[in-house]
Motif scaffolding. Structure first.
Motif, PDB file in Angstrom:
ATOM      1  N   ASN A  65       0.839  -1.194   0.000  1.00  0.00           N
ATOM      2  CA  ASN A  65       0.000   0.000   0.000  1.00  0.00           C
ATOM      3  C   ASN A  65       0.875   1.245   0.000  1.00  0.00           C
ATOM      4  O   ASN A  65       1.682   1.433   0.909  1.00  0.00           O
ATOM      5  N   PRO A  66       0.693   2.102  -0.987  1.00  0.00           N
ATOM      6  CA  PRO A  66       1.494   3.339  -0.981  1.00  0.00           C
ATOM      7  C   PRO A  66       0.984   4.294   0.093  1.00  0.00           C
ATOM      8  O   PRO A  66      -0.212   4.373   0.361  1.00  0.00           O
ATOM      9  N   ARG A  67       1.904   4.977   0.731  1.00  0.00           N
ATOM     10  CA  ARG A  67       1.485   5.955   1.732  1.00  0.00           C
ATOM     11  C   ARG A  67       1.273   7.294   1.043  1.00  0.00           C
ATOM     12  O   ARG A  67       1.937   7.630   0.069  1.00  0.00           O
ATOM     13  N   ILE A  68       0.336   8.043   1.577  1.00  0.00           N
ATOM     14  CA  ILE A  68      -0.001   9.350   1.022  1.00  0.00           C
ATOM     15  C   ILE A  68       0.709  10.441   1.809  1.00  0.00           C
ATOM     16  O   ILE A  68       1.279  11.360   1.242  1.00  0.00           O
ATOM     17  N   LEU A  69       0.689  10.340   3.121  1.00  0.00           N
ATOM     18  CA  LEU A  69       1.302  11.325   4.005  1.00  0.00           C
ATOM     19  C   LEU A  69       2.642  10.808   4.517  1.00  0.00           C
ATOM     20  O   LEU A  69       2.827   9.600   4.691  1.00  0.00           O
ATOM     21  N   PHE A  70       3.554  11.715   4.801  1.00  0.00           N
ATOM     22  CA  PHE A  70       4.789  11.309   5.460  1.00  0.00           C
ATOM     23  C   PHE A  70       4.440  10.923   6.899  1.00  0.00           C
ATOM     24  O   PHE A  70       3.839  11.720   7.623  1.00  0.00           O
ATOM     25  N   PRO A  71       4.811   9.728   7.344  1.00  0.00           N
ATOM     26  CA  PRO A  71       4.364   9.230   8.658  1.00  0.00           C
ATOM     27  C   PRO A  71       5.194   9.726   9.837  1.00  0.00           C
ATOM     28  O   PRO A  71       5.789   8.937  10.576  1.00  0.00           O
ATOM     29  N   PHE A  72       5.213  11.031  10.056  1.00  0.00           N
ATOM     30  CA  PHE A  72       6.060  11.540  11.132  1.00  0.00           C
ATOM     31  C   PHE A  72       5.554  11.146  12.512  1.00  0.00           C
ATOM     32  O   PHE A  72       6.340  11.030  13.442  1.00  0.00           O
ATOM     33  N   ILE A  73       4.262  10.898  12.682  1.00  0.00           N
ATOM     34  CA  ILE A  73       3.747  10.425  13.981  1.00  0.00           C
ATOM     35  C   ILE A  73       4.255   8.997  14.233  1.00  0.00           C
ATOM     36  O   ILE A  73       4.734   8.693  15.333  1.00  0.00           O
ATOM     37  N   THR A  74       4.173   8.144  13.233  1.00  0.00           N
ATOM     38  CA  THR A  74       4.667   6.769  13.365  1.00  0.00           C
ATOM     39  C   THR A  74       6.150   6.771  13.689  1.00  0.00           C
ATOM     40  O   THR A  74       6.599   6.067  14.604  1.00  0.00           O
ATOM     41  N   TYR A  75       6.926   7.558  12.969  1.00  0.00           N
ATOM     42  CA  TYR A  75       8.352   7.622  13.230  1.00  0.00           C
ATOM     43  C   TYR A  75       8.634   8.205  14.612  1.00  0.00           C
ATOM     44  O   TYR A  75       9.564   7.767  15.289  1.00  0.00           O
ATOM     45  N   GLY A  76       7.851   9.168  15.033  1.00  0.00           N
ATOM     46  CA  GLY A  76       8.004   9.737  16.371  1.00  0.00           C
ATOM     47  C   GLY A  76       7.710   8.721  17.460  1.00  0.00           C
ATOM     48  O   GLY A  76       8.423   8.649  18.469  1.00  0.00           O
ATOM     49  N   ILE A  77       6.654   7.931  17.273  1.00  0.00           N
ATOM     50  CA  ILE A  77       6.307   6.891  18.250  1.00  0.00           C
ATOM     51  C   ILE A  77       7.411   5.838  18.311  1.00  0.00           C
ATOM     52  O   ILE A  77       7.808   5.396  19.393  1.00  0.00           O
ATOM     53  N   ILE A  78       7.919   5.445  17.155  1.00  0.00           N
ATOM     54  CA  ILE A  78       9.024   4.473  17.115  1.00  0.00           C
ATOM     55  C   ILE A  78      10.237   5.036  17.849  1.00  0.00           C
ATOM     56  O   ILE A  78      10.857   4.354  18.671  1.00  0.00           O
ATOM     57  N   GLY A  79      10.573   6.292  17.564  1.00  0.00           N
ATOM     58  CA  GLY A  79      11.713   6.923  18.226  1.00  0.00           C
ATOM     59  C   GLY A  79      11.534   7.016  19.728  1.00  0.00           C
ATOM     60  O   GLY A  79      12.467   6.749  20.496  1.00  0.00           O
ATOM     61  N   LEU A  80      10.337   7.386  20.174  1.00  0.00           N
ATOM     62  CA  LEU A  80      10.059   7.487  21.607  1.00  0.00           C
ATOM     63  C   LEU A  80      10.173   6.119  22.279  1.00  0.00           C
ATOM     64  O   LEU A  80      10.740   5.997  23.373  1.00  0.00           O
ATOM     65  N   ASN A  81       9.653   5.082  21.628  1.00  0.00           N
ATOM     66  CA  ASN A  81       9.753   3.728  22.180  1.00  0.00           C
ATOM     67  C   ASN A  81      11.210   3.291  22.295  1.00  0.00           C
ATOM     68  O   ASN A  81      11.608   2.694  23.307  1.00  0.00           O
ATOM     69  N   ILE A  82      12.009   3.571  21.288  1.00  0.00           N
ATOM     70  CA  ILE A  82      13.428   3.204  21.330  1.00  0.00           C
ATOM     71  C   ILE A  82      14.135   3.986  22.431  1.00  0.00           C
ATOM     72  O   ILE A  82      14.931   3.425  23.198  1.00  0.00           O
ATOM     73  N   PHE A  83      13.854   5.283  22.529  1.00  0.00           N
ATOM     74  CA  PHE A  83      14.466   6.106  23.576  1.00  0.00           C
ATOM     75  C   PHE A  83      14.162   5.556  24.961  1.00  0.00           C
ATOM     76  O   PHE A  83      15.057   5.401  25.795  1.00  0.00           O
ATOM     77  N   VAL A  84      12.884   5.247  25.223  1.00  0.00           N
ATOM     78  CA  VAL A  84      12.486   4.727  26.541  1.00  0.00           C
ATOM     79  C   VAL A  84      13.142   3.376  26.795  1.00  0.00           C
ATOM     80  O   VAL A  84      13.639   3.119  27.897  1.00  0.00           O
ATOM     81  N   PHE A  85      13.193   2.519  25.780  1.00  0.00           N
ATOM     82  CA  PHE A  85      13.811   1.197  25.949  1.00  0.00           C
ATOM     83  C   PHE A  85      15.296   1.327  26.282  1.00  0.00           C
ATOM     84  O   PHE A  85      15.794   0.685  27.214  1.00  0.00           O
ATOM     85  N   VAL A  86      16.007   2.144  25.517  1.00  0.00           N
ATOM     86  CA  VAL A  86      17.442   2.324  25.771  1.00  0.00           C
ATOM     87  C   VAL A  86      17.656   2.919  27.159  1.00  0.00           C
ATOM     88  O   VAL A  86      18.520   2.455  27.915  1.00  0.00           O
ATOM     89  N   TYR A  87      16.874   3.912  27.513  1.00  0.00           N
ATOM     90  CA  TYR A  87      16.991   4.512  28.851  1.00  0.00           C
ATOM     91  C   TYR A  87      16.708   3.476  29.933  1.00  0.00           C
ATOM     92  O   TYR A  87      17.461   3.354  30.904  1.00  0.00           O
ATOM     93  N   GLN A  88      15.623   2.726  29.752  1.00  0.00           N
ATOM     94  CA  GLN A  88      15.182   1.745  30.741  1.00  0.00           C
ATOM     95  C   GLN A  88      16.242   0.667  30.971  1.00  0.00           C
ATOM     96  O   GLN A  88      16.494   0.280  32.111  1.00  0.00           O
ATOM     97  N   TYR A  89      16.859   0.180  29.915  1.00  0.00           N
ATOM     98  CA  TYR A  89      17.769  -0.958  30.048  1.00  0.00           C
ATOM     99  C   TYR A  89      19.245  -0.597  30.151  1.00  0.00           C
ATOM    100  O   TYR A  89      20.048  -1.422  30.596  1.00  0.00           O
ATOM    101  N   PHE A  90      19.626   0.599  29.741  1.00  0.00           N
ATOM    102  CA  PHE A  90      21.046   0.930  29.737  1.00  0.00           C
ATOM    103  C   PHE A  90      21.442   2.083  30.654  1.00  0.00           C
ATOM    104  O   PHE A  90      22.618   2.260  30.931  1.00  0.00           O
ATOM    105  N   PHE A  91      20.486   2.864  31.111  1.00  0.00           N
ATOM    106  CA  PHE A  91      20.825   4.011  31.943  1.00  0.00           C
ATOM    107  C   PHE A  91      20.267   3.947  33.363  1.00  0.00           C
ATOM    108  O   PHE A  91      20.620   4.771  34.191  1.00  0.00           O
ATOM    109  N   ILE A  92      19.410   2.985  33.627  1.00  0.00           N
ATOM    110  CA  ILE A  92      18.888   2.796  34.985  1.00  0.00           C
ATOM    111  C   ILE A  92      19.778   1.768  35.681  1.00  0.00           C
ATOM    112  O   ILE A  92      19.897   0.639  35.207  1.00  0.00           O
TER     113      ILE A  92
END
Length: 124
Positions: free
Chosen positions: A9-36
């Motif tokens: 399926n071709p996308r119509i809009l640039f998925p900046f919300i999806t990319y933002g959610i992915i980035g936030l999840n990665i940030f929290v995971f890295v923080y949770q497992y490597f900085f705590i």
């Protein structure tokens, strides 16, 4: 196809919300497992993961971005990467973000409803 690696399926809009959610999840995971530090890890989980026996509004939201293992985050973000852009294109950015958050809230409230006495922290 057992493991999807793309969609047609071709996308119509640039998925900046999806990319933002992915980035936030990665940030929290890295923080949770490597900085705590190990001695504070359990307290971090109890503070930010949703515990059905003692729910707080904040933890319903914060638990949406926490993952229990590397495999957990890989599979969640893999499917978000493949299908999230299409859903965001159909719904639009604001409705997609609202949809994502409402699904996370629904997951948390369902867990509270199903097992209200549980003291085991929940991550999405």
């Amino acid at each position: 196809m057992f493991f999807p690696y793309k969609d047609d399926n071709p996308r119509i809009l640039f998925p900046f919300i999806t990319y933002g959610i992915i980035g936030l999840n990665i940030f929290v995971f890295v923080y949770q497992y490597f900085f705590i530090p190990n001695e504070l890890f359990e307290g971090f989980i109890k503070s930010y993961a949703l515990t059905p026996a003692s729910p707080r509004v904040f933890t319903i939201f914060s638990s949406m971005f926490m993952h229990g293992s590397l495999t957990h985050i890989i599979f969640n973000l893999w499917f978000l990467w493949i299908f999230g852009d299409n859903i965001e294109s159909v719904l639009g950015h604001k409705k997609y973000l609202l949809f994502y958050l409402l699904c996370g809230i629904g997951a948390g409230l369902s867990q509270i409803q199903i097992n209200p006495e549980s003291t085991i922290p929940m991550v999405c």
